[in-house]
Design a protein around this motif. Structure first.
Motif, short mmCIF file in Angstrom:
data_model
loop_
_atom_site.label_atom_id
_atom_site.label_comp_id
_atom_site.label_asym_id
_atom_site.label_seq_id
_atom_site.Cartn_x
_atom_site.Cartn_y
_atom_site.Cartn_z
N PRO A 138 17.45 -2.77 -7.70
CA PRO A 138 16.05 -2.70 -8.15
C PRO A 138 15.51 -4.05 -8.65
CG PRO A 138 17.52 -1.80 -9.80
CD PRO A 138 18.38 -2.20 -8.67
N VAL A 139 16.40 -5.07 -8.74
CA VAL A 139 15.95 -6.37 -9.28
C VAL A 139 15.01 -7.03 -8.24
CG1 VAL A 139 16.70 -8.64 -10.09
CG2 VAL A 139 18.12 -6.61 -10.52
N PRO A 140 13.77 -7.34 -8.62
CA PRO A 140 12.80 -7.86 -7.64
C PRO A 140 13.28 -9.15 -6.93
CG PRO A 140 11.72 -7.35 -9.71
CD PRO A 140 13.17 -7.19 -9.94
N LEU A 141 13.93 -10.05 -7.70
CA LEU A 141 14.38 -11.32 -7.11
C LEU A 141 15.41 -11.07 -6.00
CD1 LEU A 141 14.33 -14.46 -7.21
CD2 LEU A 141 16.23 -14.32 -8.82
N VAL A 142 16.31 -10.14 -6.24
CA VAL A 142 17.34 -9.81 -5.25
C VAL A 142 16.67 -9.25 -4.00
CG1 VAL A 142 19.40 -8.40 -4.78
CG2 VAL A 142 19.04 -9.38 -7.06
N HIS A 143 15.73 -8.35 -4.21
CA HIS A 143 15.01 -7.73 -3.10
C HIS A 143 14.29 -8.80 -2.27
CE1 HIS A 143 13.18 -4.39 -1.01
NE2 HIS A 143 12.03 -5.06 -1.06
N GLN A 144 13.60 -9.70 -2.98
CA GLN A 144 12.86 -10.80 -2.29
C GLN A 144 13.84 -11.67 -1.51
OE1 GLN A 144 10.80 -13.09 -5.20
NE2 GLN A 144 9.26 -11.52 -5.60
#
Lengths: 250, 252
Positions: free
Chosen positions: A235-241
């Motif tokens: 769910p971490v946005p940076l990881v997703h990006q």
């Protein structure tokens, strides 16, 4: 060196901190890596991945915290521990003044661990493991392609018969096909010799393909940790990006 | 600056501690000696020939005018062996060999070759610094002996063929033999040995502490050469002062 050397060792990192000129690079990192595991470190440039790797092999001293490799503390007496560790550098780190054969056999020759004929045999054996032939042994690093240099660096690391191998950006500056080959080599070697492997990479496909677990680093802290599947659904946005980054025209 | 000096002293101490390994590193020492000779011998020859010639040219007419032209050989020989040959050869080696050492080690630092050595549990000081420092410390005194001989020949040639001097070579060398004792040559050799040690340690230190890519390598090379030259000249005064009491035949 017996075959018993070629089994992985666990790694423990406790409260590891490092800063340069007041800039914090690693902040209170805690990590456990199991014996024989392929552990991948990912994260944006400057997040502290390579610095972390350099701490594991004693090229940098932490400001605080400790690293235990197979139960031994990485400290001033690191030279004893180093005989169980190997590192493949981003640039390969091959000595340009030596041939491939001399580079790969350097550890055995300098520590006088084997007779010269035996060293030559072991060098050719290790080169064969990374699919390089006797004709490549006489070449100098400057005569090799980027992918070959990386494979020579891996062969040099294997000569130590390490229990822990650290790979710093093993596929940087390589095309996707060569990257795939290097990824396969890492996987095959891990299966064959059972050494614990810590891989720093930006290459998402490589990480997802070889890792048992992945840690995602940002600003010196682990923000996500888990299996490739767990990281994909993080769910971490940076990881997703980071995992889904693709070029879109503005 | 003080940090640099401290690091250099530590590097020197570590190199001395690594001396028992010198025998094992003899192949690398021989390679370095060959490289130093190859890089410097021709330049040393040209430089020494002209230094000897200029010494004759500058001092010869004055000595002849004062009726002591026969002492020219003595003057040129003493100036060469006690001062000019040690200083000039050390400067030459700092420029041609020291800069190459700093560049090579600097490049090895930048491209992680030295880190790679450490991860193989190979001490970079023993593997890289020791052979270079030993080789340079042997090579410079040898170059000084060579430079003395060539410089004396240059001085004699100018003394004999310049119309304002016209001191025959035989007179020149007779004066040289009478005026120079082995102690004068040893004096120069001692100085050159210490200059060489300084050049070796400074250049290796600059190489090993290089950071920041090709620009860093360039910076290290410049610093290595400039620091070497400054230290050679400072050390020259100190050593000359220290060796003065031994001038009256102590080494003879």
């Amino acid at each position: 060196m017996s075959d018993s050397r070629s089994t992985g060792i666990p790694l423990k990192v406790r409260n590891l901190r490092k800063s340069y000129d007041g800039r914090v690079v690693l902040q209170s990192m805690d990590l456990d890596i199991a014996a024989g595991e392929i552990f991948v470190l990912m994260g944006p440039s400057g997040s502290g991945k390579s610095v972390f790797l350099r701490h594991l092999i004693g090229l940098e001293a932490p400001d605080a915290g400790e690293i235990l490799v197979g139960g031994e503390r990485v400290g001033p007496d690191i030279d004893q521990t180093r005989h169980r560790l190997a590192m493949v550098f981003q640039s390969g780190g091959l000595l340009n003044s030596l041939t491939v054969e001399e580079n790969v056999g350097l550890y055995l020759r300098e520590h006088r661990l084997k007779a010269p004929e035996e060293i030559s045999r072991i060098v050719l054996e290790k080169l064969a493991l990374v699919r390089l032939g006797p004709s490549d042994a006489a070449k100098y690093p400057s005569e090799l392609s980027g992918g070959m240099r990386k494979r020579v660096a891996i062969a040099r690391a294997l000569v130590i018969e390490p229990q822990l191998i650290l790979y710093d950006e093993p596929t940087s500056e390589l095309d996707p096909l060569v990257s795939l080959t290097i990824g396969r080599e890492i996987l095959n070697l891990n299966r064959r010799i059972g050494a614990t492997s810590v891989v720093v990479t930006h290459h998402v496909d490589l990480a997802m393909g070889i890792a048992d677990r992945i840690a995602f680093l940002s600003e010196g802290s682990i923000v996500a940790l888990g299996t490739p599947e767990q990281i994909r659904s993080s769910p971490v946005p940076l990881v997703h990006q980071f995992l889904n980054a693709e070029f879109k025209e503005a | 600056m003080f940090r640099n000096i401290g690091e250099m002293v530590l590097l020197f101490v570590a190199t001395v501690k690594a001396l028992p390994w010198a025998c094992r590193e003899r192949r690398k020492i021989a390679e370095q000696l060959f490289d130093i000779g190859n890089a410097s011998l021709f330049m040393a020859c040209v430089l020494s020939l002209f230094i000897g010639g200029v010494l004759s040219l500058q001092s010869g007419p004055v000595l002849v005018e004062n009726g002591i032209g026969s002492a020219l050989g003595n003057l040129v020989a003493i100036a060469m062996c006690k001062e000019l040959a040690p200083v000039m050869m050390s400067i030459l080696v700092a420029g041609r060999v020291g800069s190459a050492m700093a560049a090579e080690l600097g490049s090895m630092s930048v491209y992680q070759e030295i880190d790679a050595l450490r991860t193989l549990a190979i001490n970079p000081i023993r593997f890289l610094v020791l052979p270079r420092v030993i080789a340079i410390s042997i090579a410079v005194p040898c170059l000084v002996v060579f430079s003395n001989l060539v410089g004396w020949l240059g001085g004699a040639f100018v003394a004999a063929h310049n119309d304002r001097i016209a001191v025959p070579a035989e007179t020149f060398f007779t004066s040289l033999r009478e005026g120079v004792d082995p102690g004068d040559v040893v004096n120069g050799l001692i100085k050159s040995f210490f200059f060489a040690l300084c050049v070796g340690v400074i250049c290796c230190h600059q190489g090993l502490t290089t950071q920041g890519g090709p620009r860093g390598i360039g910076r290290s090379v410049t610093k290595a050469v400039v620091n070497s030259l400054v230290l050679i000249l400072i050390l020259d005064y100190i050593l000359t002062r220290l060796l003065l009491p031994f001038d009256n035949g102590f080494f003879a």
